[in-house]
Design a protein around this motif. Structure first.
Motif, PDB file in Angstrom:
ATOM      1  N   LYS A   1       0.830  -1.209   0.000  1.00 16.77           N
ATOM      2  CA  LYS A   1       0.000   0.000   0.000  1.00 16.77           C
ATOM      3  C   LYS A   1       0.865   1.259   0.000  1.00 16.77           C
ATOM      4  O   LYS A   1       0.562   2.224  -0.707  1.00 16.77           O
ATOM      5  CB  LYS A   1      -0.940  -0.010   1.201  1.00 16.77           C
ATOM      6  N   SER A   2       1.941   1.237   0.767  1.00 17.89           N
ATOM      7  CA  SER A   2       2.843   2.390   0.820  1.00 17.89           C
ATOM      8  C   SER A   2       3.509   2.617  -0.532  1.00 17.89           C
ATOM      9  O   SER A   2       3.689   3.766  -0.948  1.00 17.89           O
ATOM     10  CB  SER A   2       3.912   2.188   1.892  1.00 17.89           C
ATOM     11  N   LYS A   3       3.855   1.535  -1.221  1.00 20.14           N
ATOM     12  CA  LYS A   3       4.499   1.675  -2.527  1.00 20.14           C
ATOM     13  C   LYS A   3       3.552   2.333  -3.528  1.00 20.14           C
ATOM     14  O   LYS A   3       3.959   3.228  -4.277  1.00 20.14           O
ATOM     15  CB  LYS A   3       4.957   0.323  -3.060  1.00 20.14           C
ATOM     16  N   ILE A   4       2.304   1.921  -3.549  1.00 18.33           N
ATOM     17  CA  ILE A   4       1.328   2.525  -4.462  1.00 18.33           C
ATOM     18  C   ILE A   4       1.204   4.018  -4.171  1.00 18.33           C
ATOM     19  O   ILE A   4       1.240   4.850  -5.078  1.00 18.33           O
ATOM     20  CB  ILE A   4      -0.060   1.839  -4.336  1.00 18.33           C
ATOM     21  N   LYS A   5       1.078   4.359  -2.896  1.00 22.56           N
ATOM     22  CA  LYS A   5       0.906   5.777  -2.534  1.00 22.56           C
ATOM     23  C   LYS A   5       2.155   6.580  -2.840  1.00 22.56           C
ATOM     24  O   LYS A   5       2.092   7.617  -3.489  1.00 22.56           O
ATOM     25  CB  LYS A   5       0.532   5.910  -1.059  1.00 22.56           C
ATOM     26  N   ASN A   6       3.309   6.104  -2.386  1.00 24.95           N
ATOM     27  CA  ASN A   6       4.547   6.879  -2.520  1.00 24.95           C
ATOM     28  C   ASN A   6       5.074   6.916  -3.956  1.00 24.95           C
ATOM     29  O   ASN A   6       5.566   7.945  -4.404  1.00 24.95           O
ATOM     30  CB  ASN A   6       5.638   6.314  -1.608  1.00 24.95           C
ATOM     31  N   THR A   7       4.976   5.814  -4.661  1.00 22.80           N
ATOM     32  CA  THR A   7       5.552   5.726  -5.995  1.00 22.80           C
ATOM     33  C   THR A   7       4.664   6.352  -7.058  1.00 22.80           C
ATOM     34  O   THR A   7       5.164   6.906  -8.029  1.00 22.80           O
ATOM     35  CB  THR A   7       5.827   4.247  -6.372  1.00 22.80           C
ATOM     36  N   TYR A   8       3.365   6.275  -6.870  1.00 21.86           N
ATOM     37  CA  TYR A   8       2.467   6.757  -7.913  1.00 21.86           C
ATOM     38  C   TYR A   8       1.630   7.958  -7.469  1.00 21.86           C
ATOM     39  O   TYR A   8       1.825   9.057  -7.970  1.00 21.86           O
ATOM     40  CB  TYR A   8       1.576   5.610  -8.410  1.00 21.86           C
ATOM     41  N   LEU A   9       0.718   7.753  -6.528  1.00 21.20           N
ATOM     42  CA  LEU A   9      -0.210   8.825  -6.176  1.00 21.20           C
ATOM     43  C   LEU A   9       0.504  10.102  -5.744  1.00 21.20           C
ATOM     44  O   LEU A   9       0.184  11.192  -6.206  1.00 21.20           O
ATOM     45  CB  LEU A   9      -1.182   8.349  -5.092  1.00 21.20           C
ATOM     46  N   ASP A  10       1.482   9.975  -4.852  1.00 22.01           N
ATOM     47  CA  ASP A  10       2.185  11.159  -4.351  1.00 22.01           C
ATOM     48  C   ASP A  10       3.043  11.830  -5.420  1.00 22.01           C
ATOM     49  O   ASP A  10       3.310  13.026  -5.334  1.00 22.01           O
ATOM     50  CB  ASP A  10       3.073  10.808  -3.152  1.00 22.01           C
ATOM     51  N   LYS A  11       3.479  11.079  -6.419  1.00 20.49           N
ATOM     52  CA  LYS A  11       4.338  11.651  -7.466  1.00 20.49           C
ATOM     53  C   LYS A  11       3.548  12.242  -8.625  1.00 20.49           C
ATOM     54  O   LYS A  11       4.038  13.134  -9.303  1.00 20.49           O
ATOM     55  CB  LYS A  11       5.315  10.600  -7.974  1.00 20.49           C
ATOM     56  N   ILE A  12       2.361  11.727  -8.869  1.00 22.18           N
ATOM     57  CA  ILE A  12       1.573  12.226 -10.000  1.00 22.18           C
ATOM     58  C   ILE A  12       1.062  13.635  -9.728  1.00 22.18           C
ATOM     59  O   ILE A  12       1.184  14.518 -10.581  1.00 22.18           O
ATOM     60  CB  ILE A  12       0.405  11.265 -10.326  1.00 22.18           C
ATOM     61  N   VAL A  13       0.496  13.854  -8.558  1.00 18.75           N
ATOM     62  CA  VAL A  13      -0.151  15.140  -8.253  1.00 18.75           C
ATOM     63  C   VAL A  13       0.759  16.341  -8.524  1.00 18.75           C
ATOM     64  O   VAL A  13       0.368  17.254  -9.257  1.00 18.75           O
ATOM     65  CB  VAL A  13      -0.714  15.163  -6.810  1.00 18.75           C
TER      66      VAL A  13
ATOM     67  N   THR B   1       4.816  12.938 -20.406  1.00 19.07           N
ATOM     68  CA  THR B   1       6.048  12.175 -20.218  1.00 19.07           C
ATOM     69  C   THR B   1       6.622  11.861 -21.582  1.00 19.07           C
ATOM     70  O   THR B   1       5.953  12.043 -22.598  1.00 19.07           O
ATOM     71  CB  THR B   1       5.758  10.891 -19.412  1.00 19.07           C
ATOM     72  N   GLY B   2       7.849  11.398 -21.618  1.00 17.74           N
ATOM     73  CA  GLY B   2       8.475  11.072 -22.885  1.00 17.74           C
ATOM     74  C   GLY B   2       8.317   9.598 -23.227  1.00 17.74           C
ATOM     75  O   GLY B   2       8.391   8.734 -22.361  1.00 17.74           O
ATOM     76  N   PHE B   3       8.099   9.325 -24.505  1.00 19.11           N
ATOM     77  CA  PHE B   3       8.082   7.951 -24.995  1.00 19.11           C
ATOM     78  C   PHE B   3       9.242   7.823 -25.976  1.00 19.11           C
ATOM     79  O   PHE B   3       9.397   8.643 -26.878  1.00 19.11           O
ATOM     80  CB  PHE B   3       6.749   7.610 -25.658  1.00 19.11           C
ATOM     81  N   ASN B   4      10.050   6.811 -25.789  1.00 20.66           N
ATOM     82  CA  ASN B   4      11.271   6.652 -26.570  1.00 20.66           C
ATOM     83  C   ASN B   4      11.134   5.486 -27.533  1.00 20.66           C
ATOM     84  O   ASN B   4      10.886   4.359 -27.114  1.00 20.66           O
ATOM     85  CB  ASN B   4      12.454   6.409 -25.629  1.00 20.66           C
TER      86      ASN B   4
ATOM     87  N   LYS C   1       8.776  12.772 -16.418  1.00 20.85           N
ATOM     88  CA  LYS C   1       8.121  13.007 -15.126  1.00 20.85           C
ATOM     89  C   LYS C   1       7.716  11.714 -14.426  1.00 20.85           C
ATOM     90  O   LYS C   1       7.817  11.597 -13.219  1.00 20.85           O
ATOM     91  CB  LYS C   1       6.882  13.890 -15.306  1.00 20.85           C
ATOM     92  N   LEU C   2       7.221  10.762 -15.180  1.00 21.52           N
ATOM     93  CA  LEU C   2       6.766   9.491 -14.620  1.00 21.52           C
ATOM     94  C   LEU C   2       6.824   8.445 -15.713  1.00 21.52           C
ATOM     95  O   LEU C   2       6.445   8.718 -16.847  1.00 21.52           O
ATOM     96  CB  LEU C   2       5.329   9.620 -14.097  1.00 21.52           C
TER      97      LEU C   2
END
Length: 190
Positions: free
Chosen positions: A117-129, A140-143, A157-158
């Motif tokens: 649960k912490s990984k989902i919050k810290n890695t995604y939700l907290d970084k997207i906002v 974001t960039g696509f290569n 960015k993500l």
């Protein structure tokens, strides 16, 4: 001329368009996930084995401390190590090991739940906002040339290719523009 140039133009359009997120839903998902994490932590600390471990050691158990986690799992609870080692030769306590140890005791499962649960919050939700542009889109960039397999890679960015596939807390925050629909597709290689 027929593949690379049109493919590059397409990717530039995708990058410029960005991925639309529902900012309100993201903030709500952050709050819900934090509540879930807090409840999981509370459940862990209610466990009699954790309470006894803290009592014996005279300090609070920190589930993020690998040293304390090893002491708890292998010394205090007497769980059998899986044989998987860290780079330094210590018994591993990674997610795979905790999942296996959860068959011997409920404590590893409780810790794994908190970590996931912490990984989902810290890695995604907290970084997207904070990465959202004013129009609530994340760009974001696509290569096209970033992998030897010929697949796309993502940077910036993500890494949009690493969004958790089966977690509605994150993917449910992607919002189609009015009059549009989101279509998901997953191709497999054989």
């Amino acid at each position: 001329d027929n593949i690379l140039i049109p493919g590059t133009r397409f990717l530039i359009n995708v990058q410029d368009n960005g991925v639309p997120f529902d900012r309100t839903r993201l903030l709500y998902a952050q709050e819900l996930m934090q509540n879930d994490i807090d409840a999981a932590i509370k459940e862990l600390y209610k466990n009699p084995a954790i309470q006894r471990f803290e009592e014996i050691n005279g300090k609070s158990f920190n589930p993020n401390s690998t040293v304390q986690l090893r002491q708890l799992m292998f010394d205090f609870l007497g769980l059998r190590p899986t044989g998987k080692k860290t780079g330094t030769g210590a018994d591993s306590t990674d997610a795979e090991v905790l999942k296996e140890l959860a068959e011997q005791s409920e404590v590893p499962g409780l810790i794994l739940d908190i970590r996931q649960k912490s990984k989902i919050k810290n890695t995604y939700l907290d970084k997207i906002v904070p990465q959202l542009d004013r129009d609530s889109r994340l760009r974001t960039g696509f290569n096209l040339h970033g992998t030897t397999s010929g697949r796309l890679s993502s940077s910036g960015k993500l890494n949009m290719q690493q969004l958790p596939r089966d977690n509605p807390a994150v993917k449910g925050c992607i919002k189609a523009a009015p009059g549009h629909k989101i279509v998901a597709m997953d191709l497999t290689t054989a």
